[in-house]
Design an enzyme around this catalytic site. Structure first.
Site, mmCIF file in Angstrom:
data_model
loop_
_atom_site.group_PDB
_atom_site.id
_atom_site.type_symbol
_atom_site.label_atom_id
_atom_site.label_comp_id
_atom_site.label_asym_id
_atom_site.label_seq_id
_atom_site.Cartn_x
_atom_site.Cartn_y
_atom_site.Cartn_z
ATOM 1 N N LYS A 189 0.815 -1.182 -0.081
ATOM 2 C CA LYS A 189 -0.185 -0.008 -0.011
ATOM 3 C C LYS A 189 0.637 1.329 0.033
ATOM 4 O O LYS A 189 0.380 2.253 -0.340
ATOM 5 C CB LYS A 189 -1.083 0.066 1.257
ATOM 6 N N THR A 246 -3.131 5.310 4.786
ATOM 7 C CA THR A 246 -2.073 5.765 4.229
ATOM 8 C C THR A 246 -2.024 6.832 2.850
ATOM 9 O O THR A 246 -1.233 7.641 2.770
ATOM 10 C CB THR A 246 -0.840 4.561 3.678
#
Length: 333
Positions: A189, A246
């Protein structure tokens, strides 16, 4: 609970986890910088990595790494991926037999392409290895905001025991036996977050961000499953949860890297200005190597890699996105 926990690494996340664990049992934090150790012990703060946060007075720190681990019942690794093996090698002879080792690091080792738990098994064969991962922004947790994480280990008995070590107040720790999937979710990610940051830096809207996150999640799931992870893991805290945090938070180092790239800064300029490591920069080349070996198409990761290497620019990448012909949603691209 009467365990001795050693946390190796005095950055923002290592310090935060040590702070949380100190509410449950004895914990000692190893930090390389003696000034950080003195500050934690005398003032209960770590102003370099967690400015304005107050640490538990029960948390102690030490710069002698061997002293920290020799009596530990659990070792928690919070060092960057490219130093993970060397630090573990340094203390391997001091860690007592069968002591569990839990990684907080979201990266892959250059050269070997190995995950951190694989390195643990190599350096410390026979020791239970696990990973604590998820949407965990350190400053929010230190501010007392609710958060959830996932602990992944193969041994269910040890995993459930350690779940109680890490759970604390509004910080909820779930369990998952899929170590591969959980670990890869945390790694992959970061690269997608750089892409999202580039879009944000160029003024792209919420629709673009949503599309990148969704298509990025599809990319990392394809590779994660090909490497032995479970598809459902990537729909959980270690995948989708971590991806959203994130890719959208101003506190995200990887998203910040993407935004700075969009402003025309070089990778060197960006890394020179950062206190902490943005693992996505290190992981992107390794992820692309693995994807090629597995014959998995990862167009977003490929675009990020080309920008990082100076082979393209964020604006050119996003113009290219508009020219790509869309296929079925379940297909790459």
């Amino acid at each position: 609970m009467d365990l001795n926990v050693a946390v190796l690494g005095g950055g923002s996340w290592g310090t935060t986890v040590a702070h949380l664990v100190s509410r449950n049992t004895h914990v000692t934090l190893w930090a390389r910088n003696p000034k950080t150790v003195t500050e934690i012990n005398n003032f209960h703060t770590n102003s370099t990595y967690l400015p304005g946060a107050n640490l538990s007075p029960k948390l102690t720190a030490d710069s002698d790494i061997h002293k920290v681990v020799q009596n530990a019942d659990v070792v928690v690794m919070a060092v960057p991926s490219q130093h993970f093996r060397s630090v573990l090698n340094e203390v391997a002879g001091c860690i007592r037999a069968w002591v569990p080792v839990v990684s907080l690091t979201k990266g892959l080792e250059h050269g070997t392409q190995k995950r951190m738990t694989e390195i643990i098994h190599e350096v410390l064969p026979g020791h239970p290895a696990g990973v604590l991962t998820g949407p965990n922004l350190a400053r929010e947790i230190m501010a007392g905001q609710a958060a959830a994480s996932v602990l992944a280990m193969e041994d269910p008995i040890i995993m459930r025991s350690l779940q109680n070590v890490f759970s604390s107040g509004l910080f909820r720790c779930y369990t998952n036996p899929d170590v591969i999937g959980c670990e890869l979710g945390g790694v992959l990610k970061n690269v997608i977050a750089i892409a999202v940051g580039m879009g944000d830096g160029l003024g792209a809207g919420d629709n673009t961000r949503s599309a990148l996150i969704t298509r990025g999640l599809a990319e990392i799931t394809r590779l994660g499953v090909a490497l032995g992870g479970q598809a459902e893991t990537f729909a959980g805290l270690a995948g989708m949860g971590d991806m959203i945090a994130t890719c959208t938070s101003d506190q995200s180092r990887n998203r910040t890297v993407g935004m700075q790239l969009a402003k025309g800064k070089t990778v060197q300029e960006i890394t020179d200005s950062m206190f902490m490591v943005a693992e996505g920069l290190k992981s992107a080349p390794v992820v692309l190597e693995i994807a090629a070996q597995k014959d998995i198409e990862m167009p977003i990761v490929s675009d990020v890699y080309r920008v990082i290497m100076g082979e393209s620019s964020p604006s050119r990448i996003f113009k290219g996105l508009l020219r790509v012909t869309a296929g079925a949603e379940s297909e790459p691209g």
